[in-house]
Scaffold this motif. Structure first.
Motif, mmCIF file in Angstrom:
data_model
loop_
_atom_site.group_PDB
_atom_site.id
_atom_site.type_symbol
_atom_site.label_atom_id
_atom_site.label_comp_id
_atom_site.label_asym_id
_atom_site.label_seq_id
_atom_site.Cartn_x
_atom_site.Cartn_y
_atom_site.Cartn_z
ATOM 1 N N CYS A 139 0.831 -1.218 0.000
ATOM 2 C CA CYS A 139 0.000 0.000 0.000
ATOM 3 C C CYS A 139 0.858 1.257 0.000
ATOM 4 C CB CYS A 139 -0.931 0.015 1.204
ATOM 5 S SG CYS A 139 -2.354 -1.048 1.037
ATOM 6 N N ARG A 140 1.910 1.261 0.790
ATOM 7 C CA ARG A 140 2.800 2.426 0.835
ATOM 8 C C ARG A 140 3.462 2.645 -0.510
ATOM 9 N NH1 ARG A 140 7.559 1.507 1.992
ATOM 10 N NH2 ARG A 140 7.157 0.011 3.635
ATOM 11 N N ILE A 173 2.285 1.737 -3.495
ATOM 12 C CA ILE A 173 1.292 2.159 -4.482
ATOM 13 C C ILE A 173 0.801 3.581 -4.207
ATOM 14 C CG2 ILE A 173 -1.054 1.728 -5.336
ATOM 15 C CD1 ILE A 173 -0.423 -1.289 -4.894
ATOM 16 N N LEU A 174 0.454 3.865 -2.952
ATOM 17 C CA LEU A 174 -0.162 5.150 -2.608
ATOM 18 C C LEU A 174 0.838 6.263 -2.315
ATOM 19 C CD1 LEU A 174 -2.980 3.799 -0.299
ATOM 20 C CD2 LEU A 174 -3.172 4.510 -2.680
ATOM 21 N N ARG A 175 2.047 5.891 -1.960
ATOM 22 C CA ARG A 175 3.103 6.861 -1.610
ATOM 23 C C ARG A 175 2.723 7.738 -0.424
ATOM 24 N NH1 ARG A 175 7.209 4.661 -4.126
ATOM 25 N NH2 ARG A 175 6.996 4.590 -6.357
ATOM 26 N N ASP A 176 1.902 7.196 0.479
ATOM 27 C CA ASP A 176 1.494 7.927 1.678
ATOM 28 C C ASP A 176 1.433 6.946 2.851
ATOM 29 O OD1 ASP A 176 0.245 9.367 3.719
ATOM 30 O OD2 ASP A 176 -1.087 10.407 2.332
ATOM 31 N N VAL A 182 -2.211 7.087 4.867
ATOM 32 C CA VAL A 182 -3.352 6.512 4.143
ATOM 33 C C VAL A 182 -3.174 5.005 4.016
ATOM 34 C CG1 VAL A 182 -4.576 6.470 1.933
ATOM 35 C CG2 VAL A 182 -3.841 8.640 2.904
ATOM 36 N N SER A 183 -1.971 4.560 3.700
ATOM 37 C CA SER A 183 -1.738 3.117 3.593
ATOM 38 C C SER A 183 -1.924 2.434 4.949
ATOM 39 C CB SER A 183 -0.348 2.827 3.024
ATOM 40 O OG SER A 183 0.667 3.280 3.880
#
Length: 101
Positions: free
Chosen positions: A19-20, A22-25, A28-29
């Protein structure tokens, strides 16, 4: 103990890292992984899922902190220790609290 290790590796190492990436946050991840982690605990009870929602987010953020500071492997070990200690605390404390109500 096996479930604790499995959950830690699956959620904090594999899913959190995916998730980190893919989302780069981080936040949120961590929230998304926490929702998944908590929903898995709905099988036990709603109360358990609510506890894991808050505690799971804290564990995700701690994982990220220790990952940045010490690396992934140390972070997994530390989170496994937190998770294991929490489970031991919950096993021995919550039945007493529920029976006392």
């Amino acid at each position: 103990m096996f479930y604790c290790m499995f959950e830690t590796i699956l959620f904090f190492f594999i899913l959190q890292n995916m998730c980190r990436f893919i989302l780069r946050d981080i936040y949120v991840s961590a929230f998304i992984v926490t929702i998944l982690f908590s929903s898995m605990h709905l099988l036990n009870s709603v109360t358990n899922a609510v506890f894991t929602l808050g505690l799971g987010y804290i564990f995700c953020i701690l994982y990220e902190y220790f990952r940045i500071r010490f690396g992934s492997m140390i972070s997994i070990i530390i989170n496994f220790a937190y998770h294991f200690l929490w489970n031991m605390f919950a096993i021995f404390t919550f039945p007493v609290l529920i029976d006392g109500l």
